[in-house]
Each structure stands twice: as C-alpha cells, then as structure tokens.
Design a protein around this motif. Structure first.
Motif, mmCIF file in Angstrom:
data_model
loop_
_atom_site.group_PDB
_atom_site.id
_atom_site.type_symbol
_atom_site.label_atom_id
_atom_site.label_comp_id
_atom_site.label_asym_id
_atom_site.label_seq_id
_atom_site.Cartn_x
_atom_site.Cartn_y
_atom_site.Cartn_z
ATOM 1 N N MET A 1 7.361 -38.352 22.702
ATOM 2 C CA MET A 1 6.558 -37.135 22.731
ATOM 3 C C MET A 1 5.578 -37.149 21.553
ATOM 4 O O MET A 1 5.990 -37.290 20.404
ATOM 5 N N ASN A 2 4.316 -37.038 21.847
ATOM 6 C CA ASN A 2 3.287 -36.991 20.815
ATOM 7 C C ASN A 2 3.044 -35.535 20.437
ATOM 8 O O ASN A 2 2.672 -34.725 21.279
ATOM 9 N N ILE A 3 3.244 -35.213 19.175
ATOM 10 C CA ILE A 3 3.086 -33.838 18.700
ATOM 11 C C ILE A 3 1.768 -33.733 17.955
ATOM 12 O O ILE A 3 1.524 -34.480 17.004
ATOM 13 N N ASP A 4 0.924 -32.820 18.390
ATOM 14 C CA ASP A 4 -0.390 -32.616 17.793
ATOM 15 C C ASP A 4 -0.238 -31.858 16.473
ATOM 16 O O ASP A 4 0.116 -30.676 16.455
ATOM 17 N N LYS A 5 -0.485 -32.541 15.371
ATOM 18 C CA LYS A 5 -0.309 -31.939 14.049
ATOM 19 C C LYS A 5 -1.309 -30.813 13.797
ATOM 20 O O LYS A 5 -0.996 -29.844 13.121
ATOM 21 N N SER A 54 11.523 -29.078 14.902
ATOM 22 C CA SER A 54 12.105 -28.398 16.066
ATOM 23 C C SER A 54 11.511 -28.922 17.373
ATOM 24 O O SER A 54 12.222 -29.054 18.374
ATOM 25 N N ARG A 55 10.241 -29.257 17.350
ATOM 26 C CA ARG A 55 9.599 -29.781 18.562
ATOM 27 C C ARG A 55 9.932 -31.251 18.804
ATOM 28 O O ARG A 55 10.220 -31.647 19.922
ATOM 29 N N LYS A 56 9.893 -32.041 17.765
ATOM 30 C CA LYS A 56 10.168 -33.471 17.907
ATOM 31 C C LYS A 56 11.571 -33.717 18.470
ATOM 32 O O LYS A 56 11.775 -34.597 19.301
ATOM 33 N N TYR A 57 12.525 -32.938 18.004
ATOM 34 C CA TYR A 57 13.917 -33.140 18.416
ATOM 35 C C TYR A 57 14.366 -32.158 19.493
ATOM 36 O O TYR A 57 15.556 -32.053 19.767
ATOM 37 N N HIS A 58 13.392 -31.439 20.062
ATOM 38 C CA HIS A 58 13.649 -30.530 21.193
ATOM 39 C C HIS A 58 14.762 -29.527 20.862
ATOM 40 O O HIS A 58 15.662 -29.287 21.667
ATOM 41 N N ILE A 59 14.677 -28.940 19.677
ATOM 42 C CA ILE A 59 15.655 -27.943 19.248
ATOM 43 C C ILE A 59 15.107 -26.571 19.615
ATOM 44 O O ILE A 59 14.022 -26.189 19.167
ATOM 45 N N LYS A 60 15.850 -25.852 20.412
ATOM 46 C CA LYS A 60 15.414 -24.530 20.840
ATOM 47 C C LYS A 60 15.494 -23.564 19.653
ATOM 48 O O LYS A 60 16.564 -23.375 19.072
ATOM 49 N N THR A 61 14.337 -23.015 19.297
ATOM 50 C CA THR A 61 14.269 -22.068 18.179
ATOM 51 C C THR A 61 13.342 -20.917 18.540
ATOM 52 O O THR A 61 12.535 -21.007 19.459
ATOM 53 N N ARG A 131 20.155 -22.192 13.646
ATOM 54 C CA ARG A 131 19.398 -23.452 13.772
ATOM 55 C C ARG A 131 18.139 -23.417 12.930
ATOM 56 O O ARG A 131 17.796 -24.398 12.266
ATOM 57 N N GLU A 132 17.448 -22.278 12.973
ATOM 58 C CA GLU A 132 16.211 -22.134 12.215
ATOM 59 C C GLU A 132 16.467 -22.322 10.716
ATOM 60 O O GLU A 132 15.657 -22.947 10.014
#
Length: 164
Positions: A1-5, A54-61, A131-132
């Motif tokens: 997954m490419n995350i737009d910084k 949180s986005r890279k590791y798909h952690i729901k927050t 988690r947050e």
C-alpha cells in the motif's frame, strides 16, 4: 500500500486545525524538544507519523482523535532545558502537565486524554489503554530518535569518537 505523505500532512492539518491555529500552541515554537526541532514541529511530526502507522498497518483508529492527541501530547508549555527545579523530573512529569494544560484549553475525549497522559510509557508506568495511545507512544519514540540523529552524530564528532 502506497501512502501519500502529502495527504497525511493535509489530513493532520484538517483534523487538528483548532489546535494548530490556537494561540497557545504557538508558544511551542519557542521551545526546543529534540536536537534543533521545536516542540511544535515535534508534535506535528508525531501526529503525521501516528496517522502513517495506523494506515500502513491497517489499524482501525479514530483518526481525528489520534491526530488531536498526538498534537497535544507534549503540550507542557515551558522550556525544559532551562535549569529549574520544576524541570528536573521532566520525563516523569510533563505528560500530566501537558494533560492539565490541554484540558484547560481544549475539549478532549477520553482517548485523547489517555494519549497525552500515557505517551511516555514505559517511563511512566501506566500502560496506554487504547490503540490510538499505543500508536502515539510508538510514533513519539520514533520521531524523537529521528530528530536527534543528526545531533547525536554531531556530538560524537565533537568528541573525536568514531561511529561503527
């Protein structure tokens, strides 16, 4: 997954706009946190890194809560580098000071309060509850190390020691 910084930065600005544009948080620009990075810059870095993690590791927050807590995690509003008895235990006490200041100046939810109060784990022994909170704790450590890297190398070079 490419995350737009760039998108991360824009979303931190959107989620935290009431904090970022407040008069009181601007005081943080006058205080150094790590190396040559201000507390204001550090807090913004931590908010971006927390959202990235949180986005890279798909952690729901709750992303807005995550960002707001990160922006306020070091809201202690003093220069801890100035020799003063009240700053002597800064690492152990600044989270409570930051929480008190944040509660005075902003409306916080329970997760934002936990983020601020427990971001210094394990130095502060209370384990983050959400988690947050865990993500901000990790993002804070990562950013602190990255912000100090060049400063550490400079100090080592000043002492004529070699890096291995």
């Amino acid at each position: 997954m490419n995350i737009d910084k760039k998108l991360i930065i824009e979303q931190v600005k959107e989620y935290g706009k009431d904090i970022i544009f407040s008069e009181t948080i601007k005081q943080e620009k006058n205080y150094i946190q790590h190396g040559n990075v201000s507390v204001y810059e550090h807090s913004f870095n931590v908010a971006c890194m927390a959202l990235y993690i949180s986005r890279k590791y798909h952690i729901k927050t709750d992303e807005k809560t995550l960002v707001r807590g990160a922006l306020l995690h070091d809201y202690f509003l003093y220069d801890w580098h100035i020799p003063d008895k009240s700053h002597r235990l800064h690492g152990f006490t600044h989270a409570q000071t930051a929480l008190s200041n944040a509660m005075r100046d902003f409306k916080l939810n329970k997760i934002e309060m936990d983020i601020i109060l427990k971001h210094m784990f394990p130095l502060n022994i209370s384990f983050p509850r959400y988690r947050e909170s865990i993500i901000v704790c990790l993002a804070d450590k990562h950013c602190a190390i990255m912000e100090m890297k060049s400063d550490i190398k400079f100090k080592i070079d000043d002492k004529n020691l070699e890096l291995f």
